[in-house]
Write an enzyme that holds these catalytic residues in place. Structure first.
Site, PDB file in Angstrom:
ATOM      1  NE  ARG A 122      -2.147  -1.502   3.614  1.00  0.00           N
ATOM      2  CZ  ARG A 122      -2.155  -0.841   4.843  1.00  0.00           C
ATOM      3  NH1 ARG A 122      -2.588   0.661   5.039  1.00  0.00           N
ATOM      4  NH2 ARG A 122      -1.522  -1.281   5.979  1.00  0.00           N
ATOM      5  CB  VAL A 179       9.941  -5.963   8.659  1.00  0.00           C
ATOM      6  CG1 VAL A 179       9.700  -5.815   7.319  1.00  0.00           C
ATOM      7  CG2 VAL A 179       9.098  -5.040   9.488  1.00  0.00           C
ATOM      8  CG  ASN A 221       7.459   1.622   2.540  1.00  0.00           C
ATOM      9  OD1 ASN A 221       7.638   3.164   2.368  1.00  0.00           O
ATOM     10  ND2 ASN A 221       6.577   1.026   2.546  1.00  0.00           N
ATOM     11  CE1 TYR A 267       6.187   6.546  11.883  1.00  0.00           C
ATOM     12  CE2 TYR A 267       6.581   8.908  11.930  1.00  0.00           C
ATOM     13  CZ  TYR A 267       6.436   7.705  11.226  1.00  0.00           C
ATOM     14  OH  TYR A 267       6.219   7.842   9.739  1.00  0.00           O
ATOM     15  CB  ALA A 323      12.389   7.086  19.586  1.00  0.00           C
ATOM     16  CB  ALA A 324      10.920   4.237  15.217  1.00  0.00           C
ATOM     17  CE  LYS A 325       9.071   5.840  10.069  1.00  0.00           C
ATOM     18  NZ  LYS A 325       9.463   4.948   8.707  1.00  0.00           N
ATOM     19  CB  ILE A 366       3.225  11.015   1.838  1.00  0.00           C
ATOM     20  CG1 ILE A 366       4.519  11.642   1.905  1.00  0.00           C
ATOM     21  CG2 ILE A 366       2.945  10.363   0.400  1.00  0.00           C
ATOM     22  CD1 ILE A 366       4.886  12.816   1.026  1.00  0.00           C
TER      23      ILE A 366
HETATM   24  P1  NAP Z   1       0.685   2.676   4.997  1.00  0.00           P
HETATM   25  O1  NAP Z   1      -0.108   3.206   3.654  1.00  0.00           O
HETATM   26  O2  NAP Z   1      -0.093   2.657   6.424  1.00  0.00           O
HETATM   27  O3  NAP Z   1       1.310   1.417   4.525  1.00  0.00           O
HETATM   28  C1  NAP Z   1       2.157   0.657   5.432  1.00  0.00           C
HETATM   29  C2  NAP Z   1       2.894  -0.725   4.820  1.00  0.00           C
HETATM   30  O4  NAP Z   1       3.606  -1.160   5.719  1.00  0.00           O
HETATM   31  C3  NAP Z   1       1.877  -1.475   4.441  1.00  0.00           C
HETATM   32  O5  NAP Z   1       2.338  -2.210   3.066  1.00  0.00           O
HETATM   33  C4  NAP Z   1       1.866  -2.856   5.410  1.00  0.00           C
HETATM   34  O6  NAP Z   1       1.365  -4.056   5.184  1.00  0.00           O
HETATM   35  C5  NAP Z   1       3.276  -2.461   5.907  1.00  0.00           C
HETATM   36  N1  NAP Z   1       3.741  -2.946   7.339  1.00  0.00           N
HETATM   37  C6  NAP Z   1       3.306  -2.346   8.414  1.00  0.00           C
HETATM   38  N2  NAP Z   1       3.875  -3.228   9.418  1.00  0.00           N
HETATM   39  C7  NAP Z   1       4.622  -4.257   8.760  1.00  0.00           C
HETATM   40  C8  NAP Z   1       5.186  -5.184   9.231  1.00  0.00           C
HETATM   41  N3  NAP Z   1       5.541  -5.396  10.596  1.00  0.00           N
HETATM   42  N4  NAP Z   1       5.811  -5.984   8.462  1.00  0.00           N
HETATM   43  C9  NAP Z   1       5.754  -5.872   7.141  1.00  0.00           C
HETATM   44  N5  NAP Z   1       5.181  -4.887   6.540  1.00  0.00           N
HETATM   45  C10 NAP Z   1       4.621  -3.946   7.378  1.00  0.00           C
HETATM   46  O7  NAP Z   1       2.039   3.648   5.250  1.00  0.00           O
HETATM   47  P2  NAP Z   1       2.586   4.644   4.341  1.00  0.00           P
HETATM   48  O8  NAP Z   1       2.156   5.991   4.528  1.00  0.00           O
HETATM   49  O9  NAP Z   1       2.911   4.283   2.948  1.00  0.00           O
HETATM   50  O10 NAP Z   1       4.069   4.791   4.962  1.00  0.00           O
HETATM   51  C11 NAP Z   1       5.281   3.913   4.399  1.00  0.00           C
HETATM   52  C12 NAP Z   1       6.424   4.351   5.083  1.00  0.00           C
HETATM   53  O11 NAP Z   1       6.482   5.751   4.839  1.00  0.00           O
HETATM   54  C13 NAP Z   1       6.553   3.970   6.420  1.00  0.00           C
HETATM   55  O12 NAP Z   1       7.752   3.976   7.006  1.00  0.00           O
HETATM   56  C14 NAP Z   1       6.098   5.600   7.081  1.00  0.00           C
HETATM   57  O13 NAP Z   1       6.400   5.695   8.410  1.00  0.00           O
HETATM   58  C15 NAP Z   1       6.758   6.387   6.321  1.00  0.00           C
HETATM   59  N6  NAP Z   1       6.121   7.858   6.251  1.00  0.00           N
HETATM   60  C16 NAP Z   1       5.060   7.894   5.827  1.00  0.00           C
HETATM   61  C17 NAP Z   1       4.452   9.241   5.893  1.00  0.00           C
HETATM   62  C18 NAP Z   1       2.935   9.648   5.362  1.00  0.00           C
HETATM   63  O14 NAP Z   1       2.635  10.906   5.548  1.00  0.00           O
HETATM   64  N7  NAP Z   1       2.352   8.833   5.048  1.00  0.00           N
HETATM   65  C19 NAP Z   1       5.186  10.369   6.581  1.00  0.00           C
HETATM   66  C20 NAP Z   1       6.429  10.178   6.681  1.00  0.00           C
HETATM   67  C21 NAP Z   1       6.949   8.718   6.572  1.00  0.00           C
HETATM   68  P3  NAP Z   1      -0.191  -4.428   5.153  1.00  0.00           P
HETATM   69  O15 NAP Z   1      -0.681  -3.745   3.766  1.00  0.00           O
HETATM   70  O16 NAP Z   1       0.285  -5.893   4.957  1.00  0.00           O
HETATM   71  O17 NAP Z   1      -0.490  -3.884   6.508  1.00  0.00           O
END
Ligand code: NAP
Length: 239
Positions: free
Chosen positions: A11, A57, A85, A150, A152-154, A183
């Site tokens: 996703r 993961v 990711n 979050y 701390a992790a990032k 995003i």
């Molecule tokens: P998202 O739409 O919630 O998608 C999260 C994805 O991570 C999904 O594919 C999910 O798989 C997978 N996932 C979650 N936990 C997992 C695990 N334990 N093992 C394997 N896969 C796992 O999130 P997103 O917004 O695309 O975020 C992607 C990355 O960008 C993340 O690291 C997030 O912290 C970072 N980020 C996002 C934003 C934002 O505004 N969106 C901003 C900064 C950083 P399932 O589909 O199977 O649940």
């Protein structure tokens, strides 16, 4: 065949990264944790040029089993691009935060980084080519209230990026991070976009494809002299 693995490729940003890497000629291994249907949609979007790979993961044994299985089935090949990711958020003020929410967020980002990167690093070093791109966040640079777990992790992921980059640069493996702001994905559902975008100079949230374009560049041969960097992609929402 060239292979890339995108964790959390089912996703959001991960799906867009899978599409970008497919355009770049990669067979893409699409990792997901539970949403098989979404992962299958991603696979369809890349015309079946890849495969699904289910694992959490944060679960070291599951990661090892999946990746050792892939290696056994592809003895002559290796995964040359890794995009770490997968990520989650469990926001709360620290005073209310349950330990489980602290741990889950750190485990997914930091153990996830270790488990998958450790499994794929040696072949990259042996082949003297590899690209690792870690998806971190503005929250890991600036720190955001309500996100101590979050942030701390990032922030930890940024430090790991910089450290590993120095370990492997001589072997032509680069390690970089991208730090998105807001995003449009499932992760930001429920946020007050109208209020938040007032603080963003570009006056909008970003799209997953915009992040994927940056990841694609860092994953390309053109980015060979960039390593240990953290590139913000946030519409001007500087720290
Ligand atoms: P998202 O739409 O919630 O998608 C999260 C994805 O991570 C999904 O594919 C999910 O798989 C997978 N996932 C979650 N936990 C997992 C695990 N334990 N093992 C394997 N896969 C796992 O999130 P997103 O917004 O695309 O975020 C992607 C990355 O960008 C993340 O690291 C997030 O912290 C970072 N980020 C996002 C934003 C934002 O505004 N969106 C901003 C900064 C950083 P399932 O589909 O199977 O649940």
């Amino acid at each position: 065949m060239k292979y890339a693995l995108v964790t959390g490729g089912s996703r959001g940003i991960g799906r867009a990264v899978c599409q970008k890497l497919h355009q770049m000629g990669y067979e893409v291994l699409i990792n997901y944790v539970s949403n098989r249907e979404a992962a299958q949609e991603t696979l369809a979007l890349i015309e079946g040029r890849g495969e699904l790979m289910q694992f959490d993961v944060a679960d070291g044994a599951a990661v090892t089993a999946a990746l050792e299985g892939w290696k056994a089935a592809h003895p002559e090949e290796y995964i040359e691009v890794l995009v770490n990711n997968a990520g989650i958020r469990r926001d709360n003020l620290l005073i209310w935060m349950e330990q489980a929410d602290w741990k889950k967020v750190l485990d997914t980002t930091l153990d996830g980084f270790y488990n998958v990167t450790h499994a794929l690093l040696q072949p990259m070093l042996l082949h003297k080519y590899g690209r690792i791109v870690n998806v971190t966040s503005l929250s890991g640079i600036k720190g955001l209230p309500g996100q101590t777990n979050y942030s701390a992790a990032k922030g930890g992921l940024i430090a790991a990026t910089k450290a590993l980059a120095q370990e492997v640069a001589r072997k032509k493996v680069t390690v970089n991070a991208v730090a998105p702001g807001f995003i449009h994905t499932d992760m930001v559902e429920g946020l007050d976009e109208a209020t938040l975008k007032k603080d963003i100079p570009a006056a909008r949230f970003g799209d997953p494809g915009e992040v994927a374009a940056l990841v694609g560049f860092l994953a390309s041969p053109d980015a060979s002299y960039i390593t240990g960097e953290v590139i913000s992609i946030n519409g001007g929402l500087y720290t």
